[in-house]
Motif scaffolding. Sequence first.
Motif, short mmCIF file in Angstrom:
data_model
loop_
_atom_site.label_atom_id
_atom_site.label_comp_id
_atom_site.label_asym_id
_atom_site.label_seq_id
_atom_site.Cartn_x
_atom_site.Cartn_y
_atom_site.Cartn_z
N ILE A 126 -4.99 15.94 3.09
CA ILE A 126 -4.32 16.01 1.79
C ILE A 126 -4.29 17.45 1.29
CG2 ILE A 126 -4.54 15.37 -0.65
CD1 ILE A 126 -5.57 12.65 0.27
N THR A 127 -5.41 18.14 1.40
CA THR A 127 -5.48 19.53 0.94
C THR A 127 -4.52 20.41 1.74
OG1 THR A 127 -7.79 19.24 0.29
CG2 THR A 127 -7.02 21.49 0.62
N GLN A 128 -4.48 20.21 3.04
CA GLN A 128 -3.59 21.01 3.88
C GLN A 128 -2.13 20.79 3.50
OE1 GLN A 128 -3.62 20.11 8.10
NE2 GLN A 128 -3.20 22.25 8.62
N ALA A 129 -1.77 19.52 3.24
CA ALA A 129 -0.39 19.22 2.86
C ALA A 129 -0.04 19.89 1.53
CB ALA A 129 -0.20 17.72 2.77
N LEU A 130 -0.96 19.84 0.58
CA LEU A 130 -0.71 20.45 -0.72
C LEU A 130 -0.60 21.97 -0.62
CD1 LEU A 130 -3.15 18.24 -2.83
CD2 LEU A 130 -0.66 18.34 -3.13
N ASP A 131 -1.45 22.56 0.21
CA ASP A 131 -1.46 24.02 0.34
C ASP A 131 -0.27 24.55 1.15
OD1 ASP A 131 -3.77 24.19 -1.12
OD2 ASP A 131 -5.10 24.34 0.62
N HIS A 132 0.35 23.68 1.94
CA HIS A 132 1.41 24.15 2.82
C HIS A 132 2.79 23.64 2.41
CE1 HIS A 132 -2.11 25.11 5.27
NE2 HIS A 132 -1.33 25.96 5.93
N GLU A 146 2.50 9.78 1.88
CA GLU A 146 3.70 9.40 2.62
C GLU A 146 4.19 10.53 3.52
OE1 GLU A 146 5.54 6.16 -0.58
OE2 GLU A 146 6.19 8.26 -0.64
N SER A 147 4.02 11.77 3.07
CA SER A 147 4.46 12.91 3.88
C SER A 147 3.60 13.09 5.12
CB SER A 147 4.44 14.20 3.04
OG SER A 147 3.10 14.66 2.83
N LEU A 148 2.35 12.60 5.08
CA LEU A 148 1.45 12.74 6.23
C LEU A 148 1.85 11.83 7.37
CD1 LEU A 148 -2.03 12.91 4.42
CD2 LEU A 148 -0.69 14.81 5.36
N GLY A 204 0.82 -1.21 0.00
CA GLY A 204 0.00 0.00 0.00
C GLY A 204 0.85 1.26 0.00
N ILE A 205 0.20 2.38 0.18
CA ILE A 205 0.91 3.67 0.27
C ILE A 205 1.12 3.98 1.75
CG2 ILE A 205 0.85 6.13 -0.24
CD1 ILE A 205 -0.97 5.55 -2.58
N ASP A 206 2.35 3.85 2.20
CA ASP A 206 2.69 4.08 3.60
C ASP A 206 1.80 3.23 4.52
OD1 ASP A 206 4.31 5.32 5.51
OD2 ASP A 206 2.85 6.92 5.88
N GLY A 207 1.53 1.99 4.08
CA GLY A 207 0.72 1.09 4.87
C GLY A 207 -0.77 1.19 4.65
N HIS A 208 -1.23 2.12 3.80
CA HIS A 208 -2.65 2.26 3.50
C HIS A 208 -2.99 1.51 2.22
CE1 HIS A 208 -3.26 5.57 6.43
NE2 HIS A 208 -2.04 5.96 6.06
N GLU A 209 -3.97 0.65 2.27
CA GLU A 209 -4.48 0.04 1.04
C GLU A 209 -5.10 1.13 0.18
OE1 GLU A 209 -8.14 -2.79 -0.49
OE2 GLU A 209 -7.76 -2.56 1.66
N LEU A 210 -4.77 1.15 -1.11
CA LEU A 210 -5.35 2.12 -2.03
C LEU A 210 -6.54 1.50 -2.74
CD1 LEU A 210 -5.25 4.88 -3.47
CD2 LEU A 210 -3.72 3.82 -5.17
#
Length: 436
Positions: free
Chosen positions: A368-374, A356-358, A74-80
């Motif tokens: 996700i939006t907060q990460a993209l905006d910041h 992954e950055s989260l 998955g993505i950082d352990g999350h199933e997509l």
Amino acid sequence: MTGRRLSTLLASVTAAAAGASLLTGCGVLPGATGGSREPVTVMTWAPDQTRATNMPGMPAMAQTYARWVNSQGGIDGHELRVLTCNEQNTPTGAAACARRAVREKAVAVVGSYSQNGRAFMAPLEAAGIPYIGGYGITEDEFTSPLSYPVNGGLAALLAGHGMQLAADCGTVSLVRPDTLAGDRLPKLLDAGLKKASKRGAVDIPAVEDATEYTTQATRARNKAGTADGCVAAVLGERTQTFFDSFRRLPESAGGAEADDSGSDSDSGSDAGREPIRISSVLGSVGQPVIDRTGGTRSPFEGAYVTGWYPEADDKSWESMRKVVKEHAFADNRVDPTDTGVQTTWIAYTVLKQVIESLDADTVTSARITQALDHGARVETGGLTPPLRWMYEDLLGAPDFPRIVNHAVTFQVVRKGRLVAQKPGFVDVGPTLTNRG
């Protein structure tokens, strides 16, 4: 609790868990941390089996990407989990897909295609769902604060195409859709042409879903003239149909049409006529179209093409080609040379790096939006310049304020392959911000 009752309880729990696994079709991901991190649900939509432009490879690529990352844990352990939707090339279809994304709690819409921005963006904005890496075909993708484009859209392609054609074309005829979106294209192409002090293109609107374009092809050839003339067509999937009509024109096209000054633009005789160069942009012409129309014998041989990304044979696509080979199986919709497939790959690259950055057990659309905006910065391995969507990264061009990637590539068809006409990226940002 007696041993008999305990055994019955354990059996019930085991059966329920097995049933849940069958319903999801997933179970525990290889390499995942025992399912401690919640799955991430996203949606990818595109039109399929319609009379206009179809992009079936985009949802198919999304499913391929999910199979790949899930096989890696998955993505950082999350199933997509990827939902797909046929947008049907209609406002109703686009709105229905967006409402389904909201209803099924998608945290993002990723790598999608739609010409109906107003229809799909409103439901996404109301639910706070980001739109990551759309194809770049609508105004809303470059104005909505919840849109995160990975390319400069048709605006960058047309402005860049004008720059590409300016070196070799005396007069340019532009055949484009007779739609609201198509109405923007002539000014964008002219911005690139005028960068080299060239006059604007001859604007030739055409019905987007026509089955033949003899009238428009005749007018385009007559207006292009007999010396240094170029005919550019940007009709999406129908571009191939247009150039088939163009190729079938008789040696003498009649020349009955008058130009803007009232005089005949063509005498009707093609004696001494130089071959008119044809051109387009990726998404309207690409390697799959060239292959279908004869490869080295294709009518596109020698054509100029402007794209967003490196040519399909560039080594920077190697990772994507490997994933397609190993996880697309026999799905022939996933063509690594298709621009829609390529855009979807880049969009999911963005999603992966942001998640992954989260480093969080639960991923939400707000996070996700907060990460993209910041300031989340995404590296695409040379497929685009580094991507980031902070305020200072936005181009701020009129009508397209959210463009962050204003790079294009100049390509040409040689021996049936799209190859680089000019190495590297060309920055069209100044052309877009200064256009009249």
